[in-house]
Design a protein around this motif. Structure first.
Motif, PDB file in Angstrom:
ATOM      1  N   LEU A  22      62.456  60.224  67.799  1.00 32.82           N
ATOM      2  CA  LEU A  22      61.351  61.044  67.298  1.00 32.82           C
ATOM      3  C   LEU A  22      60.268  61.184  68.358  1.00 32.82           C
ATOM      4  O   LEU A  22      59.828  62.294  68.689  1.00 32.82           O
ATOM      5  N   VAL A  23      59.839  60.042  68.903  1.00 29.65           N
ATOM      6  CA  VAL A  23      58.707  60.046  69.832  1.00 29.65           C
ATOM      7  C   VAL A  23      59.068  60.743  71.147  1.00 29.65           C
ATOM      8  O   VAL A  23      58.326  61.590  71.643  1.00 29.65           O
ATOM      9  N   ASP A  24      60.241  60.406  71.700  1.00 32.82           N
ATOM     10  CA  ASP A  24      60.593  60.902  73.027  1.00 32.82           C
ATOM     11  C   ASP A  24      61.126  62.331  73.007  1.00 32.82           C
ATOM     12  O   ASP A  24      60.781  63.138  73.847  1.00 32.82           O
ATOM     13  N   HIS A  25      62.013  62.607  72.041  1.00 31.03           N
ATOM     14  CA  HIS A  25      62.782  63.833  72.167  1.00 31.03           C
ATOM     15  C   HIS A  25      62.350  64.926  71.198  1.00 31.03           C
ATOM     16  O   HIS A  25      62.596  66.083  71.449  1.00 31.03           O
TER      17      HIS A  25
ATOM     18  N   MET B 193      47.415  49.864  69.949  1.00 31.12           N
ATOM     19  CA  MET B 193      48.580  50.677  70.238  1.00 31.12           C
ATOM     20  C   MET B 193      48.247  52.173  70.061  1.00 31.12           C
ATOM     21  O   MET B 193      48.650  53.011  70.868  1.00 31.12           O
ATOM     22  N   LYS B 194      47.476  52.446  69.002  1.00 32.98           N
ATOM     23  CA  LYS B 194      47.092  53.834  68.743  1.00 32.98           C
ATOM     24  C   LYS B 194      46.256  54.391  69.902  1.00 32.98           C
ATOM     25  O   LYS B 194      46.497  55.503  70.397  1.00 32.98           O
ATOM     26  N   LEU B 195      45.287  53.576  70.345  1.00 34.96           N
ATOM     27  CA  LEU B 195      44.438  54.011  71.457  1.00 34.96           C
ATOM     28  C   LEU B 195      45.295  54.290  72.685  1.00 34.96           C
ATOM     29  O   LEU B 195      45.125  55.284  73.391  1.00 34.96           O
TER      30      LEU B 195
ATOM     31  N   THR C  75      45.186  56.885  76.174  1.00 37.74           N
ATOM     32  CA  THR C  75      45.545  56.518  77.536  1.00 37.74           C
ATOM     33  C   THR C  75      46.731  57.344  78.018  1.00 37.74           C
ATOM     34  O   THR C  75      46.720  57.903  79.104  1.00 37.74           O
ATOM     35  N   ILE C  76      47.790  57.416  77.141  1.00 38.10           N
ATOM     36  CA  ILE C  76      49.001  58.106  77.563  1.00 38.10           C
ATOM     37  C   ILE C  76      48.868  59.616  77.339  1.00 38.10           C
ATOM     38  O   ILE C  76      49.116  60.415  78.228  1.00 38.10           O
ATOM     39  N   ALA C  77      48.423  60.015  76.144  1.00 33.40           N
ATOM     40  CA  ALA C  77      48.331  61.441  75.851  1.00 33.40           C
ATOM     41  C   ALA C  77      47.076  62.080  76.450  1.00 33.40           C
ATOM     42  O   ALA C  77      46.974  63.289  76.508  1.00 33.40           O
TER      43      ALA C  77
ATOM     44  N   LEU D 284      50.106  61.105  67.391  1.00 27.45           N
ATOM     45  CA  LEU D 284      51.285  60.227  67.417  1.00 27.45           C
ATOM     46  C   LEU D 284      50.875  58.779  67.136  1.00 27.45           C
ATOM     47  O   LEU D 284      51.529  58.050  66.379  1.00 27.45           O
ATOM     48  N   GLY D 285      49.751  58.384  67.749  1.00 26.35           N
ATOM     49  CA  GLY D 285      49.257  57.018  67.526  1.00 26.35           C
ATOM     50  C   GLY D 285      48.950  56.788  66.056  1.00 26.35           C
ATOM     51  O   GLY D 285      49.226  55.719  65.510  1.00 26.35           O
ATOM     52  N   GLY D 286      48.375  57.822  65.409  1.00 29.25           N
ATOM     53  CA  GLY D 286      48.075  57.693  63.982  1.00 29.25           C
ATOM     54  C   GLY D 286      49.342  57.463  63.188  1.00 29.25           C
ATOM     55  O   GLY D 286      49.390  56.615  62.288  1.00 29.25           O
ATOM     56  N   LEU D 287      50.411  58.155  63.540  1.00 24.51           N
ATOM     57  CA  LEU D 287      51.690  57.973  62.864  1.00 24.51           C
ATOM     58  C   LEU D 287      52.205  56.544  63.036  1.00 24.51           C
ATOM     59  O   LEU D 287      52.686  55.912  62.088  1.00 24.51           O
ATOM     60  N   LEU D 288      52.037  56.027  64.257  1.00 28.45           N
ATOM     61  CA  LEU D 288      52.483  54.650  64.508  1.00 28.45           C
ATOM     62  C   LEU D 288      51.703  53.662  63.640  1.00 28.45           C
ATOM     63  O   LEU D 288      52.263  52.693  63.117  1.00 28.45           O
TER      64      LEU D 288
END
Lengths: 604, 606
Positions: A50-53, B47-49, B54-56, B298-302
């Motif tokens: 999901l995250v990567d692809h 992890m969300k941050l 940081t990544i996005a 995405l972080g929120g989903l995690l």
């Protein structure tokens, strides 16, 4: 019950032998463990896809390409479905595993417990006289679990950890060798601390148990000595002592809990450091494009599982350490040598219709090595005769009686019935010919009828009722709504000492054996009802060879001979009046001990 | 084997009292648990941050930026990573520390509760009369104090508090989720009513089967214990195969109930697992669509996924709590039964202190007493013992001699009739003063595992060593005590200090002498001893009796002969009464007994 410690290898071999009948079940557990490891391995992957692809733009691997190509909406649905499927699979495997553990390993425990019980209940009375029931009980109900614990701690916990760990490390290595090295750096440290602190925790638990047993003995002393405690008005002091012990116990419990918490806490901190390092380094790799975000998530998920497995391994190690003591306790009970050995192909005991004589030949016996209770007893009971044995309490009268049905075997000397050494005949045939009434009636849980029919479970209802009537139970049975079917014991009817004793007599009446052993109760029977029982006993004695441990004048007078047991041997033998005239041991004993029951006698 | 529908009924008062007594500790523990709930909620945020910012590359939210304003490197990815890793570690360390604090607090609190209750039970047991103790086995009373008391910690600490903490965690998690994405929260929350349904559906059978399993296990204990204790009878009557069969069947029962328990546990586990999994899948599905639509990061989903996993733990804890409470309820009921046992012997309102300046007269009026209802041991006893005199009681064992003696210090109160000390009903006196004026010497001297000096001074703990030694001298115990390696400090029961029956009895006499009480009770003081020892002890007893009102039970006439008056007990009544000489002259029971024990009386000799 201290046997020689088993040779370590013999110990494990014996344990393996005990588990062998269920080997198929253990193989099944093994296979299920394998499946469960596989599921654990797959679980973080849908999120990675999901995250990567799907959310990210990484090119999908071949196996996921079809799903991703179907468009984001469908792909997301597929990922969700895969997650659900893995969850369900995990739950199902878990269910199957738990069920198998119960069906296989817990069953092995119960097999072992039942076998240990079977062995223990057949051990000689000499063993039961010196072994507290609690000790035997804890071997049956507690130590039997050693087989379960051995399977968990030695076979399956390491297997599972190795499988899951190996597979996960292999996958991680393919994704990023550096990150894997960082992730695993803390592992050896974690294992070592768990083991060290595990030992600490074990010691702390030992201290807990010690203080608890001190509290127990304090309560027991107080309650057994309650007359003195209350009369001397020392309740406050004993209560203060209890509080003091309780304070120590609270400290011990806290110490133990803190050690345990430290152990899990230090594991937690080490795990955290590893996770932190992976998170930091991994994020750097993701930014640098050397690792995908999904792969990082897989890394973190695997790391959590790996650490959990390490902790489980350390727990297994601690369990394994305590295991050998428990196995030895169970095995010593299970494999104890036969103290009352039976010769193979021993002929059954044959007793002439006229009855059998019972002869003690220079019998020596004791419960503790080097301390004989009987030291050279020789006594001849002619067929059909009644011999009354008298002596001070502790002289060995009951011991002498127990030797006849081989509830005990002598150290040296022989017991002959109808001229045959009792050790040379079949044990079952011997005991079938001997009926006993012990001083303590020892009733078992169950109905009154079942207790009376103990020696003859197939006896007809009328026979049981007749025996009960002959033993003077008619009034009691009439007063109970369920009569003979009244359940006695915990939760059932409570009987007085005299009533219990009468059930024991009915039991012997029903057995109808040619040799009779009576250990006369001193005070359980009240004067008013005892004469009926005495008559029943007289009837019972007729035509049988009887050994009676006598306290009552009427019993002693009606015996053909009186034997005085003194100093481990028969000191005097003769009729009552004759012995009184001799003015020896018997006359003295008579004056000191036999008097109070006589008082009952005189008023009866 | 029915399932208790409301297992805790009736024990609420017990729990309430314990909770009130320990309320500060409970509040503190509750606070720690609330902090833990907050920490659980905070755990996935670094992890969300990391993922979102940081990544996005999204700008940091204001609160995160405020946490690290102007910190070196806070803007650059590398710096952010360091801060995020540090935050992760700090959160974990905090959680670990809090866990430690919580364990330590809850163990201490739980043990305090348990031992407070145990101490109450112990005190209660000590107050209960001999009547109770005669009916109840020591083992049973012990089990209630040592084992059943654990119920209080099991219910309050292991069931009620975790359930509360679980509820708190749920609330905090949902509050945070709501702020992240309301739509997704509704989806996730959809799992909760389903979970509650599942728990409600499966908890009663789990508890019921759990109860049955425990019952089956205790049956094994019962059968095994009974059979092994009756080993001689089992073997003599060759009932071993049947006992084996019984045990095998009992184990079959345990096995069957273990399987039944496992099966209902499965129902719970699988269906709650299924609901959680379906919830997670739904959140994943809809959440991913939200991410694609740009309404969620995405972080929120995690964070959502992490929370879903975390939701399961508190719900599991609640089911576990219900089980723990049910298991403990049996213990609680046994504890309660003992606490509510009526105290037959206690100080009546307005009880007075007993003041004695001289040995008192003791009188029994119309006594009727026993240990079991409907079975009196003594029935219609009327008797007067003049001040300073000695009464001897003769009778078979079980005739009620010890019972009569127990009535004077009120170890037992009569069903009917009265015991009068100098004309005052013993029940109108305070127990403390009454018992403080009575000394006893029993047949089986009860010595406690303490030093000889402590045993002698048992009734008056502050006696000086000189007085202890004087009492020992008067009792004829000084010589053998001095000969022991540690003298008066020798601990009884330890190797080298095991005493013979006569020696133990001398210590008991010294104990009574030191108390210097005006009333003296001697219960078969010589019957465990041989003739020679008895003769030597009689003079010590003689000294002890001087100047006291004494009641002495014995079945040896040689012990009793010197009494001022002698009664003969038979069938719960006084059959004869008189002096040694007059009773001999009467030619009844006593004379018969005397003839048997000592040979014909002189005047009967032909």
């Amino acid at each position: 019950m201290t046997g020689p410690p088993a040779h370590p290898r013999a110990r494990w071999r014996r344990l393996l032998q005990l588990g062998r009948p269920r080997w198929r079940g253990y193989v099944l557990i093994w296979a299920l463990t394998l499946v469960s490891s596989g599921v654990a391995l797959l679980q973080p992957w849908p999120v990675k896809v999901l995250v990567d692809h799907i959310l990210g733009s990484q090119p999908p691997p071949a196996w996921a390409a079809g799903a991703v190509a179907a468009g984001p909406g469908a792909a997301v649905a597929l990922v969700a479905a895969a997650t659900l499927l893995l969850f369900v699979l995990d739950a199902l495997v878990d269910v199957a595993l738990t069920l198998s553990w119960v069906r296989v390993a817990q069953r092995s425990v119960y097999d072992l417990a039942a076998a240990t019980f079977a062995r223990l209940q057949r051990r000689s009375i000499a063993f039961h006289a010196v072994t507290p029931v609690g000790d035997s009980l804890s071997r049956i109900t507690g130590d039997s679990w050693c087989i379960y614990n051995a399977a968990t701690a030695l076979l399956f916990a390491p297997l599972h950890a190795l499988l899951v760990g190996g597979a996960m490390v292999a996958v991680l290595l393919r994704m990023s060798p550096t990150l894997t090295a960082v992730a695993l750096a803390a592992a050896p440290l974690l294992a070592v601390t768990s083991v060290i602190l595990g030992r600490r925790a074990e010691r702390a638990r030992g201290a807990e148990r010690q203080i608890e047993s001190r509290i127990e003995s304090h309560i027991q002393q107080t309650l057994t000595g309650i007359r003195v405690v209350q009369t001397f008005a020392q309740e406050d002091r004993t209560h203060g002592r209890f509080r003091e012990l309780a304070g120590t116990a609270i400290l011990a419990h806290r110490r133990s809990a803190i050690v345990a918490a430290l152990s899990s806490g230090s594991a937690g901190i080490l795990t955290t450091l590893g996770t932190g390092a992976v998170l930091g380094l991994g994020a750097w790799e993701v930014i640098g494009g050397r690792l995908t975000l999904g792969a990082l998530l897989v890394f973190l998920a695997y790391l959590a599982t790996l650490n959990a497995q390490l902790v489980a391994l350390a727990t297994a190690y601690t369990t394994a350490r305590g295991l050998s003591a428990s196995i030895d306790r169970a095995l010593v009970a299970l494999d104890a040598p036969e103290e009352v050995p039976q010769l193979t192909s021993a002929p059954p005991l044959a007793i002439a219709p006229a009855g059998g004589s019972v002869v003690f030949e220079n019998v020596r016996f004791g419960y503790l090595p080097g301390r004989p209770v009987l030291d050279g007893v020789s006594l001849d009971i002619p067929a059909g005769a009644t011999v009354a044995v008298v002596g001070a309490s502790g002289a060995g009268k009951t011991t002498l009686a127990l030797l006849v049905p081989r509830l005990l075997d002598p150290w040296s000397g022989r017991i002959l019935i109808s001229g045959t050494d009792t050790r040379l005949v079949g044990l079952a045939s011997l005991r079938r010919q001997v009926a006993v009434v012990l001083q303590e009636p020892m009733l078992l849980a169950g109905t009154i009828a079942a207790n009376i029919a103990l020696g003859r479970p197939d006896a007809a209802r009328e026979e049981v009722a007749r025996a009960a009537g002959d033993a003077g139970l008619a009034a009691l049975l009439a007063s109970l709504p369920a009569g003979l079917d009244t359940v006695i014991g915990e939760g059932g009817a409570t009987l007085s000492g005299g009533e219990k004793q009468r059930i024991a007599i009915a039991r012997a009446l029903l057995k109808d054996a040619p040799i009779l052993i009576l250990d006369e109760p001193t005070s359980a029977l009240d004067a008013a009802t005892e004469s009926g029982i005495l008559r029943a006993l007289d009837r019972l004695r007729r035509g049988r060879t009887t050994l009676v441990i006598a306290h009552r004048l009427s019993t002693i007078r009606s015996a053909d001979l009186v034997a005085v047991l003194h100093g481990g041997a028969i000191a005097e033998l003769g009729a009552h009046d004759e012995l009184l005239r001799r003015d020896g041991h018997y006359a003295r004993l008579w004056r000191l001990h036999a008097a109070p029951p006589l008082l009952q006698e005189a008023t009866a | 084997m029915s399932t208790p529908r409301r297992p805790l009924r009736g024990v609420g008062g017990l729990l309430g009292r314990a909770a009130r007594a320990h309320s500060p500790g409970l509040v503190l523990l509750g606070g720690v648990m609330a902090l833990e709930a907050v920490l659980i909620a905070a755990t996935p945020w670094p992890m969300k941050l990391l993922v979102d910012h940081t990544i996005a590359g999204a700008p940091l939210p204001p609160w995160a930026a405020a946490l690290a304003p102007n910190q070196p490197g806070a803007g650059a990815p590398a710096g952010q990573i360091v801060w995020i890793v540090a935050a992760t570690i700090v959160l974990f360390v905090l959680a670990t520390t809090l866990g430690l604090v919580q364990t330590s607090l809850s163990v201490t609190l739980g043990q305090r509760m348990v031992y407070d209750l145990a101490a109450d039970l112990f005190a209660k047991l000590q107050r209960l009369s001999l009547g109770f103790h005669a009916r109840r086995a020591v083992g049973d009373s012990m089990r209630r104090v040592t084992t059943d008391c654990a119920c209080i910690a099991a219910i309050i600490r292991d069931a009620a508090l975790p359930a509360l903490a679980a509820l708190l965690t749920l609330v905090v998690l949902f509050a945070v989720m709501w702020r992240l994405n309301a739509a997704l929260t509704v989806v996730a929350a959809g799992a909760v009513p389903l979970l509650i349904l599942v728990v409600r559906r499966f908890t009663p059978p789990v508890l019921g089967r759990g109860y049955e399993y425990a019952e089956a296990e205790s049956k094994i204990w019962d059968i095994t214990e009974r059979t092994l204790s009756a080993a001689p009878v089992i073997q003599a009557f060759q009932a071993e195969p049947r006992a084996d069969e019984q045990v095998r069947r009992a184990y079959e029962g345990v096995y069957a109930s273990a399987l039944a328990l496992t099966r209902v546990q499965f129902g719970l586990k699988v269906s709650s697992g299924l609901v959680t999994a379906a919830g997670a899948a739904a959140v994943l599905w809809i959440g991913a669509l939200e991410v694609i639509a740009g309404r969620l990061t995405l972080g929120g989903l995690l964070v959502f996924l992490a929370y879903l996993a975390a939701l399961y733990a508190p719900l599991d804890a609640m089911v576990h709590s219900a089980g723990a409470a049910t298991e403990a309820a049996g213990g609680a009921r046994r504890v309660l039964a003992l606490l509510e046992e009526p105290e037959e012997v206690r100080d009546l309102p307005g009880a007075r202190d007993l003041v004695l300046t001289a040995p008192p007269e003791v009188r029994f009026e119309g006594l009727r007493v026993g240990y079991e209802t409907g079975r009196p041991v003594l029935d219609g006893i009327d008797l007067r013992i003049p001040a300073g005199s000695t009464l001897g009681i003769v009778g078979a064992s079980g005739a009620g001699k010890s019972t009569l003696l127990a009535l004077i210090p009120r170890l037992l109160d009569p069903w009917e009739g009265r015991v009068l000390i100098d004309g005052t009903d013993a029940r109108s006196l305070t127990l403390r003063t009454l018992r403080g004026r009575i000394a006893v010497v029993l047949q089986d001297t009860i010595l406690f595992p303490a030093s000889i000096a402590e045993n002698i001074s048992y009734g008056c703990p502050d006696a000086t060593r000189a007085r202890i030694e004087q009492a020992a001298r008067d009792a004829g115990a000084h010589d053998f005590v001095s000969a022991l390696p540690d003298g008066y400090d020798s601990v009884i029961g330890q190797r080298g200090a095991t005493l013979s029956g006569g020696e133990r009895q001398r210590i008991a006499i010294a104990r009574a002498l030191l108390m210097d009480a005006p009333i003296l009770l001697l219960d078969e003081p010589t019957s465990a001893l041989d003739g020679a020892t008895e003769a030597a002890l009689l003079s010590a007893l003689e000294r002890l009796r001087r100047g006291r009102t004494t009641i002495m039970a014995a079945h040896r006439l040689s012990t009793i002969r010197g009494a001022d008056s002698i009664i003969v007990f038979d069938g719960g009544r006084i059959a004869e009464q008189g002096t040694h000489q007059s009773l001999l002259g009467r030619g009844g029971l006593y004379a018969e007994l005397h003839r048997l024990q000592c040979g014909p009386a002189p005047k009967e000799r032909p």
